[in-house]
Scaffold this motif. Structure first.
Motif, PDB file in Angstrom:
ATOM      1  N   PRO A 219       0.816  -1.330  -0.164  1.00 34.79           N
ATOM      2  CA  PRO A 219      -0.183  -0.028   0.129  1.00 34.79           C
ATOM      3  C   PRO A 219       1.241   1.562   0.268  1.00 34.79           C
ATOM      4  N   LEU A 220       2.135   1.047   0.289  1.00 36.32           N
ATOM      5  CA  LEU A 220       2.762   2.659   0.528  1.00 36.32           C
ATOM      6  C   LEU A 220       3.409   2.733  -1.560  1.00 36.32           C
ATOM      7  N   LEU A 221       3.491   1.292  -1.367  1.00 34.60           N
ATOM      8  CA  LEU A 221       4.869   1.294  -3.288  1.00 34.60           C
ATOM      9  C   LEU A 221       4.093   0.920  -4.198  1.00 34.60           C
ATOM     10  N   GLY A 222       2.286   0.383  -4.040  1.00 36.37           N
ATOM     11  CA  GLY A 222       2.585   0.803  -5.465  1.00 36.37           C
ATOM     12  C   GLY A 222       2.712  -0.480  -5.920  1.00 36.37           C
ATOM     13  N   ARG A 223       1.459  -1.265  -7.462  1.00 34.43           N
ATOM     14  CA  ARG A 223       1.493  -2.640  -7.443  1.00 34.43           C
ATOM     15  C   ARG A 223       2.315  -3.551  -7.631  1.00 34.43           C
ATOM     16  N   CYS A 224       2.312  -3.809  -7.641  1.00 34.10           N
ATOM     17  CA  CYS A 224       3.465  -5.195  -7.435  1.00 34.10           C
ATOM     18  C   CYS A 224       4.256  -5.350  -9.652  1.00 34.10           C
ATOM     19  N   ALA A 225       5.325  -5.704  -9.524  1.00 37.42           N
ATOM     20  CA  ALA A 225       5.686  -5.561 -11.048  1.00 37.42           C
ATOM     21  C   ALA A 225       5.687  -7.677 -11.316  1.00 37.42           C
ATOM     22  N   PRO A 226       5.545  -7.896 -11.918  1.00 34.11           N
ATOM     23  CA  PRO A 226       5.516  -9.261 -12.749  1.00 34.11           C
ATOM     24  C   PRO A 226       6.597  -9.331 -12.387  1.00 34.11           C
ATOM     25  N   HIS A 227       6.825 -11.081 -11.798  1.00 33.84           N
ATOM     26  CA  HIS A 227       7.895 -11.845 -12.544  1.00 33.84           C
ATOM     27  C   HIS A 227       7.578 -13.376 -12.617  1.00 33.84           C
TER      28      HIS A 227
ATOM     29  N   GLY B  52      14.989  -5.520 -14.525  1.00 36.78           N
ATOM     30  CA  GLY B  52      13.950  -6.065 -16.478  1.00 36.78           C
ATOM     31  C   GLY B  52      15.038  -4.923 -16.880  1.00 36.78           C
ATOM     32  N   SER B  53      16.190  -4.855 -16.882  1.00 40.42           N
ATOM     33  CA  SER B  53      16.313  -4.269 -17.947  1.00 40.42           C
ATOM     34  C   SER B  53      16.285  -5.079 -19.402  1.00 40.42           C
ATOM     35  N   PHE B  54      15.882  -5.765 -19.141  1.00 36.47           N
ATOM     36  CA  PHE B  54      15.668  -6.551 -20.839  1.00 36.47           C
ATOM     37  C   PHE B  54      13.921  -6.932 -21.284  1.00 36.47           C
ATOM     38  N   LEU B  55      12.999  -5.428 -20.113  1.00 38.76           N
ATOM     39  CA  LEU B  55      11.791  -5.463 -19.763  1.00 38.76           C
ATOM     40  C   LEU B  55      11.567  -4.220 -21.049  1.00 38.76           C
ATOM     41  N   ALA B  56       9.898  -4.216 -21.561  1.00 35.75           N
ATOM     42  CA  ALA B  56      10.057  -2.765 -22.080  1.00 35.75           C
ATOM     43  C   ALA B  56       9.799  -1.799 -20.956  1.00 35.75           C
TER      44      ALA B  56
ATOM     45  N   GLY C 262      13.970 -15.387 -23.481  1.00 38.70           N
ATOM     46  CA  GLY C 262      12.740 -14.710 -24.442  1.00 38.70           C
ATOM     47  C   GLY C 262      12.534 -13.873 -24.475  1.00 38.70           C
ATOM     48  N   GLN C 263      12.733 -12.932 -23.615  1.00 40.58           N
ATOM     49  CA  GLN C 263      12.962 -11.262 -23.506  1.00 40.58           C
ATOM     50  C   GLN C 263      13.669 -10.147 -24.102  1.00 40.58           C
ATOM     51  N   THR C 264      13.509  -9.327 -24.763  1.00 36.55           N
ATOM     52  CA  THR C 264      14.171  -8.118 -25.132  1.00 36.55           C
ATOM     53  C   THR C 264      13.897  -7.206 -25.489  1.00 36.55           C
ATOM     54  N   ALA C 265      15.415  -6.139 -24.924  1.00 36.06           N
ATOM     55  CA  ALA C 265      14.868  -5.386 -25.326  1.00 36.06           C
ATOM     56  C   ALA C 265      15.832  -4.405 -25.659  1.00 36.06           C
ATOM     57  N   THR C 266      15.541  -3.256 -27.073  1.00 32.49           N
ATOM     58  CA  THR C 266      16.812  -2.067 -27.165  1.00 32.49           C
ATOM     59  C   THR C 266      16.202  -1.063 -26.270  1.00 32.49           C
TER      60      THR C 266
ATOM     61  N   ALA D 146      17.468   8.574 -15.906  1.00 31.11           N
ATOM     62  CA  ALA D 146      17.180   7.537 -14.932  1.00 31.11           C
ATOM     63  C   ALA D 146      18.656   6.907 -15.881  1.00 31.11           C
ATOM     64  N   MET D 147      18.612   5.892 -15.473  1.00 35.58           N
ATOM     65  CA  MET D 147      19.597   4.571 -15.860  1.00 35.58           C
ATOM     66  C   MET D 147      19.189   3.203 -16.031  1.00 35.58           C
ATOM     67  N   SER D 148      19.584   2.035 -16.847  1.00 33.83           N
ATOM     68  CA  SER D 148      19.241   0.572 -17.233  1.00 33.83           C
ATOM     69  C   SER D 148      20.212   0.256 -17.385  1.00 33.83           C
ATOM     70  N   TRP D 149      20.241  -1.124 -17.140  1.00 31.35           N
ATOM     71  CA  TRP D 149      22.174  -1.497 -16.657  1.00 31.35           C
ATOM     72  C   TRP D 149      21.960  -2.766 -16.201  1.00 31.35           C
ATOM     73  N   ARG D 150      22.606  -3.541 -17.209  1.00 33.02           N
ATOM     74  CA  ARG D 150      22.483  -5.272 -15.864  1.00 33.02           C
ATOM     75  C   ARG D 150      24.332  -6.116 -17.382  1.00 33.02           C
ATOM     76  N   CYS D 151      25.391  -6.198 -16.218  1.00 31.98           N
ATOM     77  CA  CYS D 151      26.168  -6.422 -16.773  1.00 31.98           C
ATOM     78  C   CYS D 151      27.068  -7.341 -17.818  1.00 31.98           C
ATOM     79  N   ASP D 152      25.881  -8.349 -17.384  1.00 34.84           N
ATOM     80  CA  ASP D 152      26.328 -10.075 -18.198  1.00 34.84           C
ATOM     81  C   ASP D 152      25.389  -9.756 -19.433  1.00 34.84           C
ATOM     82  N   LEU D 153      24.472  -9.085 -18.897  1.00 36.36           N
ATOM     83  CA  LEU D 153      23.384  -9.058 -20.246  1.00 36.36           C
ATOM     84  C   LEU D 153      23.992  -8.461 -21.654  1.00 36.36           C
ATOM     85  N   VAL D 154      24.954  -6.959 -21.187  1.00 39.09           N
ATOM     86  CA  VAL D 154      24.643  -5.810 -22.056  1.00 39.09           C
ATOM     87  C   VAL D 154      26.923  -7.037 -22.203  1.00 39.09           C
TER      88      VAL D 154
END
Length: 377
Positions: free
Chosen positions: A131-139, A179-183, A239-243, A273-281
């Protein structure tokens, strides 16, 4: 009023407090006989607080600056630490203190001090964040309440999920945003400890603001602007990809630029803002003009001098801005128990209690945003 000012200053760690007739971040907000608006500067990112003068309770806060305080491996994590009995028991004043720390650093270490908590008690703290932070992000691994386990597991268990989940190994999980690979990556993150590893397994965070300052020093304007390209990196997982760009101007700031109405109080600075993940990059595709910038990021975030480390203990949690702070985990021995849980959130438009009160991202100066705009057309 003097008594209330002293109370508030003490609450927010000797913050500098001055009474204001209105809050510049809350149009139409005015002081009255029943309410006072305070500006909490603390020589750090500003926060405005609306106080009920008769009940001595805080009824609203609003961040007024995206300028996070930089931190590194030499910083004292106690400055970003908040203690409470439980999340459910937070008073309005405690909520304000938690928000102030989060807005200052981009994360807050929460130590719940309830005596001998059960696993259900700890789970209750995670549920009380919603209730403080909002909707749960799917995983993929989350349960019906949006909580996902982070436990070292066997190769067979990992294969159950159809992808190499770093959270289910005992290996080092290098600095990343979720979620760097998510839209649409998650906005606010939480990690809660049920059982720490007896050896290793420390969590650590890297300041996006400090990283950005470093990039401004070591990269040319063109190299830095390459990180803003819409196709700077292409990353994928399960199976999820983002550019996407590695760095981007937050949408509300883009709107200000389009309207020709930057906030003069920020000297034309814009929220980033930034989006980053070492292994995926490393495994993904990097635009040639972003290559030098990605190399500089990788070198910075993997250098221990830039990593603020803390081993989460039972009933402790990290709450983080996914667009301003990178988080990671050190390795621990195979087969050693370590139990954490993740529960991430989408706050914008959720109507949650903290929506509108938490700062997002960090600022960039006018020269940087001009370079980004030039290369992006």
């Amino acid at each position: 009023l003097t008594t209330r000012t002293s109370l508030l200053a003490s609450l927010l760690h000797d913050a500098c407090v001055r009474k204001e007739g209105s809050c510049v971040a809350c149009p139409g907000s005015r002081s009255s006989r029943s309410h006072f608006t305070f500006h909490i500067s603390n020589h750090q990112p500003s926060t405005h607080i609306r106080m009920n003068a008769t009940e001595n309770s805080i009824i609203s806060t609003c961040p007024t600056d995206h300028q996070r305080e930089e931190f590194d491996g030499h910083s004292d994590v106690s400055a970003a630490t908040f203690e409470c009995h439980s999340i459910e028991s937070l008073t309005a004043k405690q909520q304000t203190e938690l928000i102030s720390i989060y807005n200052r650093f981009g994360f807050v270490l929460v130590k719940c001090t309830a005596h001998s908590p059960t696993d259900e008690d700890i789970r209750g703290n995670v549920l009380s964040l919603q209730p403080l932070l909002g909707r749960c992000a799917p995983h993929k691994r989350m349960d019906a309440d949006g909580i996902g386990p982070i436990v070292a597991s066997t190769a067979a268990a990992i294969s159950k999920w159809g992808y190499g989940a770093m959270g289910l190994t005992s290996a080092e999980f290098e600095p990343h945003t979720d979620g760097s690979f998510l839209a649409a990556p998650d906005e606010v993150l939480s990690l809660t400890c049920y059982e720490p590893a007896a050896k290793g397994g420390e969590s650590y965070v890297v300041s996006g603001a400090k990283l950005f300052s470093h990039l401004q020093e070591v990269l040319s304007e063109a190299e830095l602007a390459g990180l803003f390209l819409p196709d700077a990196v292409t990353v994928g997982n399960g199976g999820q990809t983002a550019t996407r760009p590695v760095l981007h101007i937050l949408p509300q700031e883009e709107e200000k630029r389009a309207q020709g109405n930057p906030n003069p109080k920020r000297n034309n600075n814009l929220a980033m803002a930034m989006s980053w993940r070492c292994d995926l990059v490393l495994k993904g595709q990097v635009h040639p003009e972003a290559k030098r910038g990605c190399e500089a990021i990788l070198a910075f975030v993997t250098d221990p001098v830039n990593q603020l480390s803390h081993k989460l203990q039972r009933n402790e949690m990290l709450i983080m801005d996914n667009q301003a702070v990178l988080h990671a985990r050190r390795s621990f021995p195979d087969g050693m128990p370590r139990r954490l849980a993740r529960c991430n959130f989408f706050m914008e438009g959720s109507g949650s209690a903290f929506e509108g009160h938490l700062t997002t991202g960090f600022t960039a100066d006018a020269a940087t945003t001009a370079a980004a705009a030039f290369l992006r057309g």
